[in-house]
Write a protein that holds these residues in place. Structure first.
Motif, mmCIF file in Angstrom:
data_model
loop_
_atom_site.group_PDB
_atom_site.id
_atom_site.type_symbol
_atom_site.label_atom_id
_atom_site.label_comp_id
_atom_site.label_asym_id
_atom_site.label_seq_id
_atom_site.Cartn_x
_atom_site.Cartn_y
_atom_site.Cartn_z
ATOM 1 N N ILE A 122 -13.849 -12.959 -5.119
ATOM 2 C CA ILE A 122 -12.198 -13.804 -4.642
ATOM 3 C C ILE A 122 -13.173 -14.693 -3.103
ATOM 4 C CG2 ILE A 122 -10.450 -13.863 -4.501
ATOM 5 C CD1 ILE A 122 -9.545 -12.125 -6.579
ATOM 6 N N PRO A 123 -13.177 -15.741 -3.013
ATOM 7 C CA PRO A 123 -14.192 -15.645 -1.387
ATOM 8 C C PRO A 123 -12.437 -15.538 -0.278
ATOM 9 C CG PRO A 123 -12.863 -17.719 -2.374
ATOM 10 C CD PRO A 123 -12.512 -17.033 -3.412
ATOM 11 N N TYR A 124 -11.701 -15.497 -0.122
ATOM 12 C CA TYR A 124 -10.853 -15.445 0.666
ATOM 13 C C TYR A 124 -10.295 -13.524 0.480
ATOM 14 C CZ TYR A 124 -11.893 -20.147 2.216
ATOM 15 O OH TYR A 124 -12.662 -21.063 2.490
ATOM 16 N N SER A 125 -10.288 -12.707 1.014
ATOM 17 C CA SER A 125 -10.023 -11.588 0.601
ATOM 18 C C SER A 125 -9.636 -10.550 1.943
ATOM 19 C CB SER A 125 -10.466 -10.399 -0.182
ATOM 20 O OG SER A 125 -10.095 -9.293 -0.146
ATOM 21 N N TYR A 126 -8.480 -10.346 2.563
ATOM 22 C CA TYR A 126 -7.952 -10.105 3.543
ATOM 23 C C TYR A 126 -7.013 -8.509 3.331
ATOM 24 C CZ TYR A 126 -9.553 -14.339 5.882
ATOM 25 O OH TYR A 126 -10.636 -15.076 6.578
ATOM 26 N N LYS A 155 -4.140 -25.218 -11.374
ATOM 27 C CA LYS A 155 -4.244 -25.218 -10.125
ATOM 28 C C LYS A 155 -5.021 -24.135 -9.474
ATOM 29 C CE LYS A 155 -0.008 -26.842 -9.629
ATOM 30 N NZ LYS A 155 1.142 -25.692 -9.671
ATOM 31 N N LYS A 156 -5.199 -23.092 -7.960
ATOM 32 C CA LYS A 156 -6.025 -22.758 -7.922
ATOM 33 C C LYS A 156 -4.675 -21.537 -7.415
ATOM 34 C CE LYS A 156 -9.967 -23.298 -7.937
ATOM 35 N NZ LYS A 156 -10.654 -22.774 -9.113
ATOM 36 N N ILE A 157 -4.814 -20.696 -7.006
ATOM 37 C CA ILE A 157 -3.894 -18.871 -6.978
ATOM 38 C C ILE A 157 -3.883 -18.442 -5.353
ATOM 39 C CG2 ILE A 157 -3.454 -17.085 -8.187
ATOM 40 C CD1 ILE A 157 -4.455 -18.223 -11.060
ATOM 41 N N ILE A 158 -2.914 -18.148 -4.989
ATOM 42 C CA ILE A 158 -2.961 -17.278 -3.938
ATOM 43 C C ILE A 158 -2.371 -15.601 -4.661
ATOM 44 C CG2 ILE A 158 -2.314 -16.939 -2.006
ATOM 45 C CD1 ILE A 158 -3.685 -19.199 -2.154
ATOM 46 N N TRP A 159 -2.929 -15.285 -4.244
ATOM 47 C CA TRP A 159 -2.371 -13.392 -4.539
ATOM 48 C C TRP A 159 -2.236 -12.703 -3.493
ATOM 49 C CZ3 TRP A 159 -0.799 -10.214 -8.690
ATOM 50 C CH2 TRP A 159 -1.121 -8.960 -8.966
ATOM 51 N N MET A 160 -0.929 -12.467 -4.199
ATOM 52 C CA MET A 160 -0.303 -11.543 -2.517
ATOM 53 C C MET A 160 0.045 -10.174 -3.083
ATOM 54 S SD MET A 160 2.436 -11.749 0.548
ATOM 55 C CE MET A 160 1.472 -12.846 0.988
ATOM 56 N N ASP A 161 0.129 -8.784 -2.871
ATOM 57 C CA ASP A 161 0.242 -7.241 -3.276
ATOM 58 C C ASP A 161 0.639 -6.812 -1.848
ATOM 59 O OD1 ASP A 161 -1.256 -4.890 -2.444
ATOM 60 O OD2 ASP A 161 -2.719 -6.770 -3.517
ATOM 61 N N CYS A 162 2.356 -5.847 -2.308
ATOM 62 C CA CYS A 162 3.325 -5.108 -0.438
ATOM 63 C C CYS A 162 3.083 -3.692 -1.590
ATOM 64 C CB CYS A 162 3.654 -5.788 -0.584
ATOM 65 S SG CYS A 162 3.947 -7.854 0.341
ATOM 66 N N SER A 219 -13.837 3.403 0.325
ATOM 67 C CA SER A 219 -14.093 2.716 -0.844
ATOM 68 C C SER A 219 -13.276 2.734 -1.686
ATOM 69 C CB SER A 219 -15.569 4.010 -1.113
ATOM 70 O OG SER A 219 -14.704 5.097 -1.309
ATOM 71 N N GLY A 220 -13.403 1.677 -2.823
ATOM 72 C CA GLY A 220 -12.288 2.000 -3.326
ATOM 73 C C GLY A 220 -11.021 1.039 -3.487
ATOM 74 N N SER A 221 -11.055 0.198 -2.472
ATOM 75 C CA SER A 221 -10.422 -0.490 -2.241
ATOM 76 C C SER A 221 -9.817 -2.323 -2.762
ATOM 77 C CB SER A 221 -9.857 -0.876 -0.343
ATOM 78 O OG SER A 221 -11.077 -1.455 0.342
ATOM 79 N N SER A 222 -8.612 -2.337 -2.471
ATOM 80 C CA SER A 222 -8.576 -3.790 -3.323
ATOM 81 C C SER A 222 -9.210 -5.263 -2.946
ATOM 82 C CB SER A 222 -7.033 -3.938 -4.028
ATOM 83 O OG SER A 222 -6.365 -4.037 -2.668
ATOM 84 N N ARG A 223 -8.963 -4.568 -1.927
ATOM 85 C CA ARG A 223 -9.578 -6.123 -0.467
ATOM 86 C C ARG A 223 -11.645 -5.882 -1.010
ATOM 87 N NH1 ARG A 223 -9.705 -3.425 3.928
ATOM 88 N NH2 ARG A 223 -11.634 -2.223 3.287
ATOM 89 N N CYS A 266 -7.669 -16.463 -2.991
ATOM 90 C CA CYS A 266 -7.227 -15.654 -1.535
ATOM 91 C C CYS A 266 -6.484 -14.346 -2.113
ATOM 92 C CB CYS A 266 -5.779 -16.850 -1.288
ATOM 93 S SG CYS A 266 -5.870 -15.995 0.538
ATOM 94 N N PHE A 267 -7.068 -13.312 -1.695
ATOM 95 C CA PHE A 267 -6.675 -12.216 -2.152
ATOM 96 C C PHE A 267 -6.080 -10.910 -0.514
ATOM 97 C CE2 PHE A 267 -6.499 -7.460 -2.676
ATOM 98 C CZ PHE A 267 -5.915 -7.542 -4.084
ATOM 99 N N LEU A 268 -4.602 -11.672 -0.775
ATOM 100 C CA LEU A 268 -4.446 -10.669 0.502
ATOM 101 C C LEU A 268 -3.395 -8.786 -0.262
ATOM 102 C CD1 LEU A 268 -1.935 -14.241 1.701
ATOM 103 C CD2 LEU A 268 -4.465 -13.515 2.252
ATOM 104 N N THR A 269 -3.156 -8.547 0.476
ATOM 105 C CA THR A 269 -2.755 -7.167 0.658
ATOM 106 C C THR A 269 -2.499 -6.689 2.146
ATOM 107 O OG1 THR A 269 -3.044 -4.883 -0.545
ATOM 108 C CG2 THR A 269 -5.475 -5.868 0.677
ATOM 109 N N ILE A 270 -1.282 -6.199 1.759
ATOM 110 C CA ILE A 270 -0.127 -6.142 3.201
ATOM 111 C C ILE A 270 -0.042 -4.323 3.122
ATOM 112 C CG2 ILE A 270 1.880 -6.633 3.822
ATOM 113 C CD1 ILE A 270 0.504 -9.081 2.963
#
Ligand SMILES: *[C@@H]1O[C@H](CO)[C@@H](O)[C@H](O)[C@H]1NC(C)=O
Ligand SMILES: *[C@@H]1O[C@H](CO)[C@@H](O)[C@H](O)[C@H]1NC(C)=O
Ligand SMILES: *[C@@H]1O[C@H](CO)[C@@H](O)[C@H](O)[C@H]1NC(C)=O
Ligand SMILES: [Zn+2]
Length: 375
Positions: free
Chosen positions: A304-308, A99-106, A292-296, A232-236
């Motif tokens: 990680i190719p898709y970081s938003y 599997k591949k992984i989608i990460w999401m943090d809030c 600077s220093g942001s997780s995205r 994919c790295f998604l930070t909300i």
């Protein structure tokens, strides 16, 4: 009383129900829960249209992973500065596929309450629909979701108990005279070079060194260890109605910038189609401000190719104090945006694998043709 709340909660978590711990503790805990108004007994009555204090989110996490044990598991990621456990939920359908992984943090910023509400909404939607909705069902065949509902737990609790507009973590500095680092300035990427402060009094205090904060360290170590598999790295966050791409620390663009913008714009279109809300898409340095220093940015730079970054509703009218009546529409439309990104990531990743198969078939046919013509 305040630190007690967390301790009592933990006691409740660790001591199996019915083992009978001190009755006065139980009573105290019930009073505390009463005060926070939403006494709920099971998941069916959990309201996704309300903001929940941390102890309810802890309880929600353990209940949802019990109820949907076939797909959800709860894992310890690390401990916060004030020694609270950070859990993430892994949503994964058993399969022999790698599997591949989608990460999401809030909730990396304490006061952005709509963010943890969205992580919970997202988990609920996936679990309600994965069996019958072919789109979500298909994602789960090849993807696992890792969701960290509240990254900055100490700060989130502080924003409930003491200061609604608290943003940072609660680490102690300058001999206990100054509190909190901006966890989204503490990642190891161009650390504290721009849009961050080395003064602990400031909202954007970057910490004492890169990854000085236990919360940042927990996320960094884990994501780093899985980076080959994270697509994919998604930070909300909130607010501003933005879908932000890397980078914040420079106006330079990552190698896949055009694609990130395209995928992001398509997501913003899907979002708008739901309730008509406008989101803008662009790099943080271009359309928000330098950081600077942001997780995205860090996630993109470790490969990680898709970081938003999502900046959810609104655009400033209610700001961080977004009314509870807006939770549902905000989450519904943001859900459309995330699903759109997943469609694109999924199509690209698995279609390009199909393309490889087509290529090898073509090679085989050519060989066959060569063989035939030799005869
Ligand atoms: C820190 O505070 C303690 C107790 O107030 C004091 O004794 C100590 O000198 C302080 N240290 C510094 C570096 O200010
Ligand atoms: C930060 O990243 C640099 C490489 O860019 C590395 O040399 C350094 O050890 C890292 N620091 C931490 C604290 O991870
Ligand atoms: C913010 O929202 C209001 C109401 O939807 C809209 O009129 C305004 O143009 C928006 N502002 C920005 C900067 O998007
Ligand atoms: Zn934020």
């Amino acid at each position: 009383m305040k630190p007690l709340l967390g301790t009592l909660y933990l006691l409740g978590m660790l001591v199996p129900r019915g083992l009978g711990y001190d009755r006065s503790l139980v009573q105290h805990k019930n009073q505390v829960v009463d005060k926070t108004r939403s006494l709920w007994k099971n998941l069916e009555t959990y309201s996704y249209n309300k903001y929940h204090p941390m102890e309810e989110i802890y309880l929600w996490m353990s209940q949802i992973s019990e109820k949907h044990a076939e797909v959800v598991t709860q894992h310890l990621l690390g401990m916060t500065f004030e020694k609270r456990p950070m859990y993430y939920l892994k949503i994964s359908q058993p399969s022999d596929n790698p599997k591949k992984i989608i990460w999401m943090d809030c909730g990396i910023h304490a006061r952005e309450w709509i963010a943890p509400a969205f992580c919970q909404w997202f988990v609920k939607e996936i679990l309600q629909n994965y069996k019958d909705n072919p789109r979500i069902n298909r994602f789960l065949r090849n993807l696992d979701f890792y969701v960290l509902p509240v990254l900055n737990i100490d700060g989130y609790i502080y924003s409930w108990t003491t200061d609604r507009l608290w943003r940072k973590s609660r680490s102690s500095h300058n001999n206990g005279t100054c509190f909190g680092s901006d966890l989204n300035r503490n990642f190891n990427v161009s650390w504290c070079s721009i849009g961050a402060s080395k003064n602990c009094q400031d909202l954007t205090f970057c910490g004492t060194e890169p990854v000085s904060e236990p919360e940042t360290k927990a996320v960094s170590s884990f994501v780093e260890s899985k980076k080959e598999d994270i697509l994919c790295f998604l930070t909300i966050h909130s607010y501003g109605q933005l879908i932000l791409t890397p980078y914040g620390y420079t106006k330079n663009k990552p190698s896949n910038h055009e694609e990130l913008i395209q995928v992001g714009q398509k997501a913003a279109n899907a979002l708008k189609a739901k309730h008509g809300t406008n989101y803008r898409v662009g790099s943080s340095a271009d359309i928000l401000y330098p950081t600077s220093g942001s997780s995205r940015d860090w996630a993109r730079d470790i490969g990680i190719p898709y970081s938003y970054t999502f900046e959810l509703r609104d655009n400033g009218t209610e700001g961080f104090l977004l009314h509870e009546t807006q939770i549902q529409p905000t989450c519904e439309e943001a859900m459309e945006a995330v699903l759109s990104i997943l469609d694109d990531v999924y199509a690209k990743y698995w279609l390009s694998n199909t393309a490889t198969k087509v290529t090898s078939t073509t090679v085989l046919l050519n060989l066959l043709w060569l063989f035939t013509s030799l005869l």
